[in-house]
Design a protein around this motif. Structure first.
Motif, short mmCIF file in Angstrom:
data_model
loop_
_atom_site.label_atom_id
_atom_site.label_comp_id
_atom_site.label_asym_id
_atom_site.label_seq_id
_atom_site.Cartn_x
_atom_site.Cartn_y
_atom_site.Cartn_z
N ALA A 77 9.45 -56.46 9.78
CA ALA A 77 8.50 -56.26 10.49
C ALA A 77 8.96 -57.91 11.47
CB ALA A 77 6.73 -56.25 10.00
N GLU A 78 9.05 -59.37 11.48
CA GLU A 78 9.33 -60.00 12.43
C GLU A 78 10.30 -60.04 13.05
OE1 GLU A 78 10.20 -65.02 11.92
OE2 GLU A 78 9.30 -63.60 9.86
N HIS A 79 11.07 -59.10 12.79
CA HIS A 79 12.93 -58.59 13.27
C HIS A 79 12.52 -58.11 13.69
CE1 HIS A 79 14.24 -63.00 12.26
NE2 HIS A 79 13.55 -62.95 11.09
N ASP A 80 12.14 -57.07 13.88
CA ASP A 80 11.45 -55.27 14.14
C ASP A 80 12.68 -54.02 13.27
OD1 ASP A 80 9.64 -55.62 16.17
OD2 ASP A 80 11.54 -56.79 17.03
N LEU A 81 13.01 -54.80 11.89
CA LEU A 81 13.62 -53.92 11.14
C LEU A 81 12.74 -53.01 10.57
CD1 LEU A 81 16.04 -56.38 9.69
CD2 LEU A 81 16.44 -55.63 11.72
N GLU A 82 13.45 -51.67 10.22
CA GLU A 82 12.92 -50.66 9.66
C GLU A 82 14.14 -50.45 8.39
OE1 GLU A 82 10.13 -48.99 9.90
OE2 GLU A 82 9.54 -49.49 12.15
N PRO A 83 13.41 -50.43 7.25
CA PRO A 83 14.64 -49.54 5.83
C PRO A 83 15.73 -49.04 6.16
CG PRO A 83 12.28 -49.25 5.53
CD PRO A 83 12.25 -49.73 6.66
N PRO A 84 16.98 -49.47 6.47
CA PRO A 84 17.90 -48.20 7.40
C PRO A 84 18.51 -46.94 6.16
CG PRO A 84 18.60 -50.01 5.38
CD PRO A 84 16.73 -50.05 5.41
N GLU A 85 18.28 -46.03 6.68
CA GLU A 85 19.42 -44.89 6.45
C GLU A 85 20.60 -44.88 6.69
OE1 GLU A 85 17.33 -41.99 9.24
OE2 GLU A 85 15.25 -42.59 9.09
N THR A 86 21.08 -45.37 6.78
CA THR A 86 22.68 -45.44 6.85
C THR A 86 23.04 -46.69 6.48
OG1 THR A 86 23.91 -45.74 9.47
CG2 THR A 86 22.74 -43.44 8.91
N TRP A 87 24.34 -46.72 6.07
CA TRP A 87 25.35 -48.02 5.43
C TRP A 87 25.22 -48.33 7.05
CZ3 TRP A 87 26.76 -49.43 0.74
CH2 TRP A 87 26.89 -51.49 0.85
N GLY A 88 25.64 -48.30 8.07
CA GLY A 88 26.00 -48.92 9.42
C GLY A 88 24.67 -49.51 9.73
N ALA A 93 21.50 -54.38 9.93
CA ALA A 93 20.35 -55.32 9.80
C ALA A 93 20.87 -56.96 9.24
CB ALA A 93 19.30 -54.56 9.35
N ALA A 94 21.69 -57.34 8.33
CA ALA A 94 22.34 -57.79 7.66
C ALA A 94 23.12 -58.95 8.52
CB ALA A 94 22.59 -57.78 6.76
N LYS A 95 23.22 -58.05 9.73
CA LYS A 95 23.75 -59.00 10.59
C LYS A 95 22.42 -59.53 11.77
CE LYS A 95 28.00 -56.52 11.57
NZ LYS A 95 28.78 -56.15 12.73
N THR A 96 21.38 -58.80 11.94
CA THR A 96 20.65 -59.51 12.28
C THR A 96 19.84 -60.62 11.90
OG1 THR A 96 19.88 -57.26 14.03
CG2 THR A 96 18.66 -58.97 14.56
N LEU A 97 19.75 -60.02 10.88
CA LEU A 97 19.15 -61.92 9.86
C LEU A 97 20.38 -62.44 9.74
CD1 LEU A 97 17.80 -58.38 7.00
CD2 LEU A 97 16.33 -59.83 8.28
N LYS A 98 21.25 -62.65 9.46
CA LYS A 98 22.04 -63.51 9.12
C LYS A 98 22.27 -64.36 10.79
CE LYS A 98 26.67 -65.55 7.86
NZ LYS A 98 27.80 -64.63 7.26
N LYS A 99 21.59 -64.02 11.58
CA LYS A 99 21.58 -64.93 13.22
C LYS A 99 21.08 -65.42 12.86
CE LYS A 99 22.07 -63.87 18.10
NZ LYS A 99 22.85 -62.68 18.97
N ALA A 100 19.50 -64.82 12.66
CA ALA A 100 18.48 -65.24 12.37
C ALA A 100 17.70 -66.85 11.12
CB ALA A 100 16.96 -64.42 11.92
N ASP A 101 19.19 -67.09 10.55
CA ASP A 101 19.08 -68.09 9.14
C ASP A 101 17.85 -67.12 8.05
OD1 ASP A 101 20.92 -69.84 10.77
OD2 ASP A 101 19.20 -70.80 12.17
N VAL A 102 18.28 -65.95 8.29
CA VAL A 102 17.87 -65.88 6.99
C VAL A 102 19.16 -64.51 5.98
CG1 VAL A 102 16.52 -63.54 5.77
CG2 VAL A 102 15.07 -64.90 8.66
N ILE A 103 18.95 -65.03 4.96
CA ILE A 103 19.75 -65.06 4.03
C ILE A 103 19.75 -63.14 3.72
CG2 ILE A 103 20.54 -64.59 1.76
CD1 ILE A 103 20.39 -67.71 1.04
N PRO A 104 20.82 -62.46 4.52
CA PRO A 104 20.39 -60.70 4.12
C PRO A 104 19.67 -60.37 2.62
CG PRO A 104 21.75 -60.96 5.10
CD PRO A 104 21.66 -62.95 4.54
N PHE A 105 20.95 -60.22 1.98
CA PHE A 105 21.48 -60.18 0.47
C PHE A 105 20.97 -61.10 -0.25
CE2 PHE A 105 22.41 -56.58 2.41
CZ PHE A 105 22.44 -55.10 2.53
#
Length: 413
Positions: A147-158, A163-175
């Motif tokens: 929610a903090e990064h305006d993300l929704e559960p992904p429907e496609t691999w892309g 979403a992973a790129k957005t999180l990494k850019k924000a210094d959050v480990i995606p997985f």
């Protein structure tokens, strides 16, 4: 229930066979963290079975196999009921005659074959345990971080990669995941790559010899996992299992590909953690066009063949196949019970179960290729570790898995 034949003297419900006194049943497990929940579950059983007391003992997971082996070889003083690893690992105890066959004493005829197979003898086809949990694989995620990064559960691999790129850019480990543990890497491959091989249809082709683990679809599933490396923890092959869990529960990582069994310890570690769940999206190029929910039976409870209270032990294990136990198991331990027809009250567990019921696929390396040395999961996990380290290519990883599994596996075709 039909009484077992050949039981030791004094097993008809009381000491010395006089029908009086109290029968104490000892239950061994590799999950000490479940002790409080099992105490409440067995309290209910004791109330319905006067004269029976059930004592649960949890041992450290890494030490349990050796402790169990010792306990089952004792002529007296060993456990009455034991928690058994599923599929391949239970076979040695069966072949040694250390477990009581439960056919005719426990009715699992309405249960799915892949669930019962977790406790079935590979050679004789008999049943030696009552499966206790169904585990599904998917991606757990931190709703607050999304929610903090305006993300929704992904429907496609892309969508997931974006979403992973957005999180990494924000210094959050995606997985968060552990690359140090082969079995965790195997679960990662199944969670993220089951669609790329087409689910169980691929496993069946390997089983009958139509293809093997050098197949381009399987290699592509390994490559799909390797492509996630930029979004995994740094030096992922040095990250231990508990460290990976902590990355997620502490909020340093946003997603955790893994099993339903993670839910209870995650909530215990951080009660404020708002956890969501989604099936991994379809990998591009997959033979299927919709997500899959991999699953497997996570062990069973069996009866020590040398138990001095064998009849009472079998009666308790038979109760573990009932809806009453299934409901208590789901409520107290926050896991999906193996008992058919019992849906967990917890909405997240219920969603995981529905996913498996509607579009499930057996966890390939556990259900089908978990019967030799090395276990399929370990072979796959070690190959993936080498792939993530850049030591081998995806094609070479597939060849390594094929070589290792071929050391004991022969196709039926």
């Amino acid at each position: 229930m039909t009484a077992l034949t050949g039981c030791a003297p004094g097993t008809d419900g009381g000491p010395d066979g006089d029908g009086g006194g109290e029968t104490t049943l000892t239950v061994w497990s590799w999950r000490p963290e479940d002790a409080a929940g099992y105490e409440r579950i067995f309290d209910a059983y004791e109330k319905r079975h006067p004269g029976v007391k059930v004592e649960f003992t949890g041992h450290k997971n890494t030490e349990y196999p050796a402790i169990l082996q010792t306990g089952l070889t004792q002529r007296s003083g060993g456990p009455d009921i034991v928690q058994l690893k599923p599929y391949g690992p239970v076979q040695a105890f069966i072949e040694a005659g250390q477990l009581a066959a439960l056919d005719g004493h426990v009715d699992l005829s309405s249960w799915p074959d892949e669930t019962v197979d977790a406790a079935r003898g590979r050679e004789d086809g008999r049943i030696y345990g009552v499966p206790f949990a169904l585990q599904t694989l998917g991606v757990l995620y931190n709703r607050e971080i999304f929610a903090e990064h305006d993300l929704e559960p992904p429907e496609t691999w892309g969508d997931m990669i974006d979403a992973a790129k957005t999180l990494k850019k924000a210094d959050v480990i995606p997985f968060a995941t552990s690359g140090q543990e082969p079995w965790v890497l195997a679960l990662l491959r199944e969670t993220m790559g089951a669609t790329r091989v087409g689910g169980d249809a691929f496993a069946q082709k390997v089983l009958d010899g139509t293809t093997d683990f050098t197949d381009p679809d399987y290699v592509a599933s390994l490559r799909a996992v390797a492509d996630l490396k930029p979004y995994l923890p740094s030096d992922v092959t040095a990250v231990g299992y508990t460290d990976a869990q902590t990355l997620f529960t502490s909020g340093r990582a946003a997603m955790y590909p893994g099993g339903a069994f993670e839910l209870a310890p995650f909530r215990q570690a951080n009660p404020d953690l708002d956890i969501g769940y989604f099936d991994a999206p379809v990998v591009p190029g997959s033979p299927v066009d919709a997500p899959l929910t991999p699953g497997f039976a996570d062990g069973s409870y069996g009866v020590n063949n040398a138990s001095e209270n064998k009849d009472a032990a079998v009666e308790l294990v038979a109760w573990m196949a009932t809806e009453e136990f299934g409901r208590a198991f789901a409520e107290e331990l926050q896991q999906i019970p193996a008992v058919p027809g019992v849906e967990p009250a917890d909405p997240l567990l219920a969603a995981m179960l529905r996913g498996y019921q509607e579009h499930g696929t057996p966890y390939m390396m556990g259900v089908h290729f978990g019967y030799g040395d090395p276990l399929g999961r370990d072979a796959e996990g070690m190959a993936l570790a080498s792939l993530l380290l850049g030591e081998i290519t995806a094609e070479e990883a597939g060849k390594q898995v094929q070589k290792d599994v071929s050391a004991w596996f022969e196709p039926t075709g």
